[in-house]
Structures are given as structure tokens and as C-alpha cells.
Scaffold this active site. Structure first.
Site, PDB file in Angstrom:
ATOM      1  N   GLY A 285       0.906  -1.262   0.011  1.00 25.52           N
ATOM      2  CA  GLY A 285       0.032  -0.098   0.056  1.00 25.52           C
ATOM      3  C   GLY A 285       1.051   1.458   0.211  1.00 25.52           C
ATOM      4  O   GLY A 285       1.216   1.977  -0.960  1.00 25.52           O
ATOM      5  N   CYS A 352     -10.037  22.611  16.943  1.00 26.87           N
ATOM      6  CA  CYS A 352      -9.877  23.063  18.400  1.00 26.87           C
ATOM      7  C   CYS A 352      -9.303  21.698  19.173  1.00 26.87           C
ATOM      8  O   CYS A 352     -10.221  21.226  19.919  1.00 26.87           O
ATOM      9  CB  CYS A 352     -11.293  23.246  19.007  1.00 26.87           C
ATOM     10  SG  CYS A 352     -12.005  24.874  17.850  1.00 26.87           S
ATOM     11  N   GLU A 353      -8.103  21.376  19.073  1.00 25.31           N
ATOM     12  CA  GLU A 353      -7.464  20.192  19.719  1.00 25.31           C
ATOM     13  C   GLU A 353      -6.121  20.787  19.703  1.00 25.31           C
ATOM     14  O   GLU A 353      -5.411  21.094  18.571  1.00 25.31           O
ATOM     15  CB  GLU A 353      -7.447  18.946  18.968  1.00 25.31           C
ATOM     16  CG  GLU A 353      -8.888  18.454  18.792  1.00 25.31           C
ATOM     17  CD  GLU A 353      -9.314  17.491  19.807  1.00 25.31           C
ATOM     18  OE1 GLU A 353      -8.546  17.318  20.700  1.00 25.31           O
ATOM     19  OE2 GLU A 353     -10.347  17.283  19.764  1.00 25.31           O
TER      20      GLU A 353
HETATM   21  C1  LIG Z   1      -2.366  -2.289   5.733  1.00 23.95           C
HETATM   22  C2  LIG Z   1      -2.468  -3.810   5.006  1.00 23.95           C
HETATM   23  C3  LIG Z   1      -1.543  -3.880   3.869  1.00 23.95           C
HETATM   24  C4  LIG Z   1      -0.674  -2.595   3.329  1.00 23.95           C
HETATM   25  O1  LIG Z   1       0.300  -2.130   4.107  1.00 23.95           O
HETATM   26  P1  LIG Z   1       1.201  -1.290   3.915  1.00 23.95           P
HETATM   27  O2  LIG Z   1       2.150  -0.822   4.948  1.00 23.95           O
HETATM   28  O3  LIG Z   1       0.554   0.010   3.404  1.00 23.95           O
HETATM   29  O4  LIG Z   1       1.933  -1.796   2.490  1.00 23.95           O
HETATM   30  C5  LIG Z   1      -1.545  -4.875   3.298  1.00 23.95           C
HETATM   31  N1  LIG Z   1      -2.114  -6.061   3.608  1.00 23.95           N
HETATM   32  C6  LIG Z   1      -2.963  -5.931   4.611  1.00 23.95           C
HETATM   33  C7  LIG Z   1      -3.582  -7.368   5.265  1.00 23.95           C
HETATM   34  C8  LIG Z   1      -3.186  -4.856   5.559  1.00 23.95           C
HETATM   35  O5  LIG Z   1      -3.976  -4.857   6.537  1.00 23.95           O
END
Ligand SMILES: *Cc1c(COP(=O)(O)O)cnc(C)c1O
Length: 424
Positions: A285, A352-353
């Protein structure tokens, strides 16, 4: 440090131009004029380059890169990856709907998450996803039931928890015994045996994901070794898997981190994998989107206090939660050169934090009305945003060479309470 070298920025397609910072061929100041602020801005070239790095490192292998949608779920972003042939890792029925709306292929979707509802299972079975990454024994039973009701066999992998320490932030480590994700390693064999007896399941693979923002390939290699051992044990019992999913987690540079390249990260894994016959899958990700996006914001006020100077900007913790949530660091850069004196600022939002900060103690030359770019905001930026303080969510824009696409309109205040009702 050279002010012209784009390598100075963690976002590769960002550079200094005559009209200030440019993303690809577009000045950020132009985007702020046209779309207002705060606005998330993404680079198609950077997204594409990041995905191609994964493809290149896996070339010649039976493999699939499933982009983890939760990092950035914008349809424009998803459509870029869909066009490159990506698979997708989802954690909700909502994310599945987004993938399909963006032109992604359901048969390249893997479904992770500890709390899949029956409705989500039905939705994913109807769409024909590639695999459910099952995270518990009761989920296995429920999936078997739901698939049976639909007269289908659900493809499954067990997400195992290899109990290795990823050496990252405790909130984003997921592969330790003590956390809620996955099936304990010691129970996995028994659960596969159980799955093999369930008539509406088809065992397809195994999955693990040990954490996020990993800067060292060693813990993943350790997890992979454990997983491969288990795969061989299963195979000896006649439970033969077709794919091995080693999750996401590769880290990026926010400040001065030196994450391995994709190729270096994968090298020990691919070496351990050798010429095994299973397909190898990943769920990156952050490493695909984190450094392909920034948050563009404008200074509302400069406030010079007795101890600290504040740059109060129009973005806040509701737009970019990571600093408030994890004390995360995002590089803050003035978009245009200024003859203002350089001073150290706390960059804070209007919420407001006291926790509403975006960056601590940064030396910048700023005047009221200047633009600031918060870098490395492409992952877990917009997707973690909220409407706290009834703040409409930011617009999102994709730059593609000299072209600009509005990929999400700025929310309106009316839309925020459109589903609410007065009492009689
Ligand atoms: C969040 C997540 C990812 C992606 O993680 P990154 O650190 O953004 O690469 C992949 N697999 C699962 C199951 C996740 O929960």
C-alpha cells in the site's frame, strides 16, 4: 543541499521551477488557484513508477501485486493501478465496490480483515473475487455457510500470524502474537485440516502481513521462511496451495529513512522462494502511493508567540491525521520562494484540539497566504481523513504530465449534513 535537485524531495516528480514547486509539469501554485486548498495532489508518473518497480522486481515469476486499497482509495488512483494490471487487497465491501467502479478486476481481489460481515462475504462471492484471506476459525465456518447458501465454493487463504517483530511503530505492527490479526501460527495446520473438510471452501493459498513502514527486509524474510515451512508441511498432508501472499509493509522515506528498494526488499524473499511452483503475491500500500502524493495547504495566519511561532494553515488533523495519531513526520516545504525571514514554525490547523498539528519546529520563510506542501501524504492521508469540526474533506487532484484531473471534488458543507434530520 542543492535547491534544484528533485532527489532532494522524497516525491520523485517534484521539482523547483520558476513559479515555485512543480509536480511533473504543473506548478503547485496553479493547482491551488484552480482548486483551492487544502487539496491532495497526486502524480500519475510517481504512481506508475512505483508500481513498475514491483512488476520489474517480480518479472519472470508467476506473481500478483495487489495494491492495498486502504492506503488511498480514490477512484482515480485505483484506475491508474487497474490499467497497469494490478490486483487489489481490500478490507471492506466498500473497498470492493470502489475497485469495481474504478475498472479493477474482481478476480484479482483478495479480501483481508478480521471482521468480514455476511453481507460483505455475499458481495465478494457474487463479484467472484480471487481469495478470502481468512483471519479466524469462526470466520472460516461463517464463510463456508454463506458460500453454501449461494451454492458456491469460496476460495480461501488463511492469514497466519508468524509472530515476528517487524521493528516498526507498535500501532502498525500486526504480526505479533499479541495482536488481533490472523490465525496463530501454531493453530494454522489444524485450521487448514478443518478447512479441507468444509464443502463450500476451496483452499487456495496462505497469507501473512507483519506490519507497515518496514525498513528492514529481515523480519519479512523470517516470516516468509516460517510460512514456506508450513506450506511444505501442508503439502505433505495433501493440502496443496496455489499461492503464497507475503503481504505489504515496505516502508518509504518520510524524513531521513533509508528504505530498501523494492528489488532489495524482495531479494531475500525471492531467494528463499527459489523455483517453487506457487504463485507469489504481495499487498503493498504505502510503498505504491505514499511518495506519489502531497497535501497542499495555505497559511491563514502567522502567529508569533512568546515561545513558539505558529503557522496556522487551512489543512488540519481531519485532513492528515498521521502527525496527531502517530507523531508521524511529513516534510513541509514552502511552495514559492519568499523574501520573508526564515523562522521556526509549528505548523498547525484550525481545529480545536492541541493535538491538531501537522509539523513541529520547521524552519521556513513564510508570509500570510503562502502555500505549503506537506510531502509523503499519498498513503493514509485522505483515507484517514474525517469531517471533525464539520470540515468538508479536501479536493483530490491527479497530475499527469502537463494535464490535471480533478479526481475528487471538495466536499460541501451541505453534503455533510444531508442525511441528518431535525426533530419535530
Ligand atoms: C494495511 C495492509 C496492507 C498494506 O500495508 P502497507 O504498509 O501500506 O504496505 C497489506 N495487507 C494487509 C492485510 C493490510 O492490513
Amino acid at each position: 543541499m542543492s535547491s534544484t535537485a528533485s532527489a532532494a524531495y522524497p516525491l520523485p516528480s517534484l521539482s523547483d521551477g520558476p513559479a515555485g514547486l512543480m509536480l511533473e509539469e504543473v506548478p503547485l501554485a496553479t493547482l491551488a488557484e484552480r482548486f483551492g486548498t487544502p487539496t491532495y495532489v497526486y502524480s500519475r508518473a510517481a504512481l506508475t513508477a512505483a508500481f513498475r518497480d514491483w512488476q520489474a522486481a517480480l518479472a519472470g515469476r508467476r506473481s500478483l501485486v495487489c495494491y492495498a486499497v486502504k492506503a488511498n482509495a480514490n477512484l482515480g488512483v485505483l484506475s491508474v493501478f487497474a490499467q497497469l494490471g494490478a490486483g487489489f487487497d481490500i478490507v471492506s465491501g466498500g473497498e470492493l465496490a470502489r475497485v469495481i467502479a474504478a475498472g479493477g478486476r474482481a478476480d484479482r481481489v483478495v479480501f483481508s480483515g478480521v471482521g468480514k460481515s455476511r453481507a460483505e462475504m455475499r458481495q465478494a462471492l457474487a463479484a467472484g473475487i480471487r481469495c478470502f484471506n481468512v483471519e479466524s476459525a469462526p470466520e472460516l465456518e461463517r464463510l463456508n455457510e454463506v458460500a453454501g447458501e449461494l451454492g458456491q465454493r469460496a476460495p480461501i487463504a488463511l492469514r497466519v500470524n508468524p509472530d515476528v517483530d517487524p521493528k516498526t511503530h507498535p500501532y502498525i505492527s500486526t504480526g505479533l502474537k499479541s495482536n488481533k490479526f490472523g490465525v496463530a501460527f501454531g493453530e494454522a495446520l489444524e485450521l487448514y485440516r478443518r478447512a479441507a473438510t468444509l464443502p463450500h471452501l476451496r483452499i487456495s493459498g496462505i497469507a501473512c502481513h507483519i506490519g507497515s513502514q518496514l525498513l528492514d527486509p529481515a523480519p519479512v524474510a523470517e516470516a516468509a521462511a516460517k510460512v514456506l515451512g508450513l506450506v511444505d508441511q501442508l503439502s505433505a498432508e495433501g493440502i496443496v496451495l496455489d499461492h503464497i501472499d507475503l503481504g505489504g509493509g515496505l516502508g518509504i522515506r518520510y524524513r531521513d529513512e533509508t528504505p530498501p528498494s523494492v528489488a532489495a526488499y524482495l531479494a531475500p524473499l525471492l531467494a528463499a522462494f527459489g523455483d517453487r511452483r506457487e504463485e507469489i503475491c504481495f499487498e503493498p500500500g504505502r510503498s505504491l502511493v505514499g511518495n506519489a502524493g502531497l497535501l497542499l495547504t495555505r497559511v491563514e495566519y502567522l502567529k508569533h508567540g512568546e515561545e513558539k511561532n505558529f503557522a496556522i494553515v487551512d489543512a488540519a488533523m481531519n485532513d492528515l491525521a498521521r502527525p496527531a495519531l502517530y507523531d508521524a513526520y511529513h516534510e513541509a516545504v514552502a511552495v514559492c520562494r519568499s523574501d520573508a525571514p526564515r523562522q521556526r514554525y509549528e505548523i498547525v490547523g484550525p481545529i480545536c484540539e492541541s493535538g491538531d498539528f501537522l509539523a513541529h519546529d520547521r524552519e521556513l520563510a513564510l508570509r500570510d497566504g503562502d502555500l505549503v506542501a506537506l510531502l509523503s501524504a499519498g498513503a493514509y492521508g485522505m483515507t484517514m481523513s474525517s469531517n471533525y469540526n464539520t470540515r468538508p474533506r479536501a479536493a483530490e487532484v491527479m497530475v499527469d504530465g502537463g494535464q490535471v484531473h480533478l479526481v475528487r471534488e471538495r466536499e460541501t458543507v451541505e453534503a455533510l449534513y444531508a442525511g441528518e434530520h431535525l426533530l419535530p
